[in-house]
Design an enzyme around this catalytic site. Structure first.
Site, PDB file in Angstrom:
ATOM      1  N   GLN B 203      54.440  40.188  53.375  1.00 31.02           N
ATOM      2  CA  GLN B 203      55.432  40.785  52.478  1.00 31.02           C
ATOM      3  C   GLN B 203      55.991  39.782  51.481  1.00 31.02           C
ATOM      4  OE1 GLN B 203      59.478  42.403  53.922  1.00 31.02           O
ATOM      5  NE2 GLN B 203      58.347  44.193  53.218  1.00 31.02           N
ATOM      6  N   HIS B 205      59.134  39.520  49.146  1.00 32.17           N
ATOM      7  CA  HIS B 205      60.450  40.150  48.988  1.00 32.17           C
ATOM      8  C   HIS B 205      60.792  40.209  47.504  1.00 32.17           C
ATOM      9  CE1 HIS B 205      64.756  40.841  49.265  1.00 32.17           C
ATOM     10  NE2 HIS B 205      64.632  41.092  50.559  1.00 32.17           N
TER      11      HIS B 205
END
Lengths: 385, 536
Positions: B203, B205
């Site tokens: 991921q 952010h």
């Protein structure tokens, strides 16, 4: 990019030699942290340079150290600012200096293990465990959450913001004099429970911390911990709140500090300025009731204070007239109104020194603008205020 | 039952501290676990295993109440009950929080409980794990550790071992992750033959500071902050007209990167996060940490001006493959939290689901590990594993200065390579190049030297071991990212820009061989939510 010289107090425990100073030249942006400088030296020059660090963002609490003599976090102190301070310190001793080495040392009030790594277990953590650092509710927990005043949770969030970095312990002057002092971090932790409405042992906790000669009355109010704390926990404020709560619980303060504070506030409220002649009697035998039925301790302490009262009289620093209680003048009417306004303001803003409520210092400048926003978006809170 | 916690740093230094925004649970009247589950599954781009998501979301409310009873100072509403805030990808405000220090507050309260129960639970603070011990039946029977304080090596015998060592963010530079997040548990499990899953799912952010990569909580957008490009346009209107700034993280990160790549960002390669639209009182109460981060690390007063941000490495959705009780493929070995891949997050984790994943599956792992420990006897462990580790360490320590590269150099090259080629947008050429560099760095790591030859707090040596862990993590991510020829969640392949359920609605599993990771596939468990097109 700019060049900096960092001067590190090193200690290599396996070398058989004592501590020594070593300088490293590093090259980085002024907005980067002292820790970045240390890591650059470690990465490029000497991997044996030991420093605890992890998050780099002032949340893990690993990199407590002294920078130019001030306790704080290496990751939160900008190297450009550290340079300015180093220059200021060096210039104070003589000619103007613009590239003084930035001095980095391990934290104080703790044994050093290696370079900047200290033994926090035997000091900091032992003290934390001293304050029974877990919630002690009575009975079975409710089926859902405990229902509590919303403000109470915000109130103790300031203590919860503590990251256990030890900077306050490192800076604590009381602990230097009394290594057994429970200290700023552990007492701030204690407030997190004392102020928590879910905790059922408030009275016992306060007694415990007040009765211990190394407890809440061992703090000398020097503000070092407030300066050192990187998270705005303001440990000394939490200690003062513990003292106030202890006073409210009727716990006797060996220094009579709480009674003294109450007397001080009352006299000024009445007269506008301090009538020193009333201070002793109001501290130890407050009001009419106190004088009609003085406590044993009140009498003892008043007698003990007599030499302090007589000395300035003898040395003529105080005229006899001034030493008679009650003769002190009151401020003229309009000035008294101002005093009353200050008291009213203080009463109204009683709990607002909490950073989670009022923000940082200096952010209050446009308080009115802020209030305007509040009124338009959140009428309930604005009204309560 | 004898329980010990081994941590390479003091437990309160661990990276759960950094979970700022909160923890999700469908606890409010009118909310439901099904809604939380659906949001999680949609957020995962349908790669999350729905049986696991159901367990997590069903058990969430009870877990929040448990934490509250232990003393977590959760925010209250005006009635004094638990209050919530909005978070990305969620159809209801169901995020419980403590200002913007939720992870810190929870972790410190759990440490309070550890101190309370110190008679029952031994803590080994600042002990570093260098490998897992296996018995002759292929079961995990302990860990080999080094006491950081004095350098002594110790084999901890155990009937059950639970790996909760966090993610591998340090493989990327910059990252929001702490220096300790070097994928230790993932690599240790992989080395003894446990399967890894979804390793391509990393991921980014949406709101991290340029440069050092510090995190600005999603809570800021939850409180109403806007994203603006350099022209001052609220660009999320184009990418997620309904959820705007509160779309899933992968969606928002891609939108930002697109704006930046197409020249609508600022010259420093960023876009702006405007928190000035949030009332000031609310900022002080709920986003104080961000005020400090802005002031101390970017020189910006977020209550007065927008702050420049960009997508940055943040979270490892993949990890050690486990079932819903934390069991890996290896008997006796468990994993939970970011180290593990159950999988509840699939291709993209929703904000405020990571603490929840850790707590729910940590608890379930603990229960199963305890049951196993009661059931079986200690295995016979051979001293050889300890001797092997000692020999490995002696080899690293004895390398002559100048015999190879410095550890820090290799780490830097790895981080820059991965951030450059295996990030928000990926393609075959870039990933292949990254994989080749990782393989070269693995060779170079074998001769890399260190300066510290001592026993006490030899951080230099630990960094060398961590580098090995990071390189294993990086290799696996590259292999999986190359294998998945579609775009799903955090994996966006510019050469395969569509999601392809027919071929790729499956997990990629990796198992270690001498020639590198061997690929296999496993099915995604679907209970009641058939994959749909994903819009926000």
């Amino acid at each position: 990019m700019a060049e900096y010289t960092i001067k590190v107090r090193r200690f290599q425990p396996e070398s058989g030699e004592g501590p020594y100073w070593e300088e490293f030249n590093v090259d980085l942006e002024p907005s980067l942290a002292v820790l970045d400088g240390l890591l650059q030296a470690k990465d490029n020059e000497d991997g044996s340079l030991a420093v605890r660090c992890s998050c780099r963002a002032a949340i893990c609490g690993s990199c407590g150290m002294k920078i130019n003599g001030q306790s704080g976090l290496g990751c939160k102190t900008q190297i450009g600012e550290a340079q300015e301070l180093a220059n200021k310190v060096a210039s104070a001793a003589g000619a103007k200096v613009d590239n003084a080495p930035i001095v980095i040392e391990p934290m104080g009030n703790m044994p050093v293990i290696k370079d900047l790594i200290t033994d926090m277990e035997s000091t900091h953590w032992t003290k934390i465990r001293r304050v029974t650092p877990w919630l002690l509710p009575h009975g079975e927990p409710p089926e859902r959450e405990y229902v509590v005043e919303p403000e109470s949770m915000i109130d103790i969030t300031q203590s919860m913001a503590c990251i256990q970095c030890g900077a306050c312990v490192s800076s604590c002057l009381s602990m230097e004099a009394d290594p057994d002092f429970i200290g700023p971090a552990a007492l701030a932790k204690a407030y997190r429970f004392v102020g928590d409405p879910r905790d059922a042992e408030t009275h016992e906790r306060l007694h415990d911390l007040a009765d211990d000669p190394h407890g809440i009355y061992d703090c000398t109010h020097c503000f070092s911990c407030i300066d050192a704390c990187p998270k705005g926990v303001a440990p000394m404020d939490q200690i003062m709140r513990l003292r106030r709560k202890a006073g409210e619980e009727g716990i006797e303060d060996p220094n009579a500090g709480h009674a003294h504070e109450v007397a001080f506030v009352k006299i000024i409220e009445k007269k506008g300025t301090l009538d020193e002649a009333m201070l002793v009697q109001e501290s130890y035998a407050p009001g009419i009731k106190g004088k009609l039925k003085p406590s044993k301790r009140g009498i003892r302490e008043t007698i003990k204070s007599l030499p302090t009262i007589l000395r300035p009289l003898r040395k003529r620093k105080v005229k006899l007239r001034q030493a008679i209680p009650g003769t002190h003048h009151k401020l003229p009417g309009d000035a008294m109104d101002d005093v009353k306004a200050i008291y009213a303001h203080a009463e109204e803003h009683n709990e607002e020194f909490n950073l989670y409520i009022k923000g940082e210092e200096g952010e209050l400048v446009d308080e009115n603008v802020e209030k305007g926003i509040e009124r338009s978006t959140d009428p309930d809170t604005a009204e309560a205020k | 039952m004898s329980v010990g916690i081994i941590s390479k740093v003091h437990p309160v230094r661990s990276h759960s501290n950094a979970a700022q925004g909160g923890i999700n649970a469908a606890l409010n009247p009118g909310d439901s676990w099904e809604s939380h589950a659906f949001d999680t599954i949609k957020g995962s781009d349908y790669l999350g295993d729905q049986d696991a998501v159901e367990i997590m979301t069903r058990e969430a409310p009870e877990e929040i109440l448990h934490l509250e009873h232990l003393g977590v100072t959760f925010h209250r509403n005006e009635e004094g009950k638990l209050g919530t805030r909005a978070f990305g990808g969620a159809s209801a405000a169901r995020t419980y929080y403590v200002a913007d220090i939720t992870g810190q507050a929870i972790m410190h309260v759990l440490y309070e409980q550890l101190m309370k129960y110190s008679e029952q639970i031994a803590r080994y603070e600042e002990w570093f794990c260098s490998s897992l011990a296996m018995d002759e039946n292929g079961e995990c029977c302990g860990v080999v550790t080094r006491n950081v304080a004095d350098g002594t090596m110790e084999l901890f015998q155990a009937k059950s071992v639970i790996l909760c060592t966090g993610g591998n963010g340090q493989v990327w530079q910059p990252t929001t992750n702490a220096l300790i997040c070097t994928g230790d548990g993932i690599a240790m499990a992989y080395r003894v033959g446990a399967k890894l899953m979804d390793m391509e799912m990393i991921q980014y952010h949406p709101t991290t500071l340029a440069g050092k990569g510090f995190l600005i909580t999603e809570g800021a957008r939850g409180e109403g902050a806007h994203l603006l490009n350099a022209k001052g346009e609220r660009f999320m209107e184009k990418y997620a007209p309904n959820k705007m700034e509160l779309a899933s993280r992968d969606v928002v990160s891609r939108a930002e990167q697109t704006e930046i790549n197409e020249g609508r960002g600022f010259p420093d390669g960023t876009v702006a996060l405007d928190i000035t639209v949030v009332p000031k009182k609310r900022v002080h109460e709920a986003l104080r940490e961000i005020v400090l981060v802005g002031r101390d690390f970017a020189g910006v007063d977020i209550t007065r001006e927008p702050i420049h941000i960009k997508p940055g490495n943040h979270y490892t959705m993949g990890g050690v493959k486990t079932d819903v009780d934390g069991r890996t493929d290896i008997p006796g070995l468990y994993s939970a939290g970011e180290t593990a891949c159950v999988s509840v997050h699939g291709g993209n984790r929703l904000g405020a689901n990571s603490l929840l994943d850790t707590l729910i599956f940590g608890k379930r792992s603990g229960r199963d590990a305890a049951a196993r420990a009661k059931r079986i006897d200690y295995a016979r462990t051979s001293k050889k594993i300890l001797e092997d580790e000692e020999a490995m360490i002696a080899d690293v320590v004895s390398r002559e200065k100048g015999s190879g590269r410095r550890i820090s150099e290799i780490k830097r090259e790895l981080g820059q390579t991965m951030d450059g080629k295996v990030a928000v947008f990926r393609d075959e050429a870039g990933i292949t190049e990254a994989l080749e560099i990782v393989k070269r760095l693995k060779e170079e790591a074998k001769t890399a030297y260190i300066d510290d030859h001592g026993s006490v707090f030899n951080q230099d040596l630990l960094a060398a071991i961590e580098l090995g862990y990071m390189l294993d993590n990086a290799e696996c991510t590259c292999v999986a990212a190359l294998e998945r020829k579609e775009s799903r969640g955090a994996q966006y392949r510019t050469d395969f820009p569509e999601r392809n359920d027919e071929e790729w609605l499956k997990h990629i599993d990796l198992e270690r061989t001498d020639d590198g990771p061997e690929i296999s596939y496993s099915e995604v468990t679907i209970t009641q939510w058939e994959p749909q097109e994903r819009t926000y």
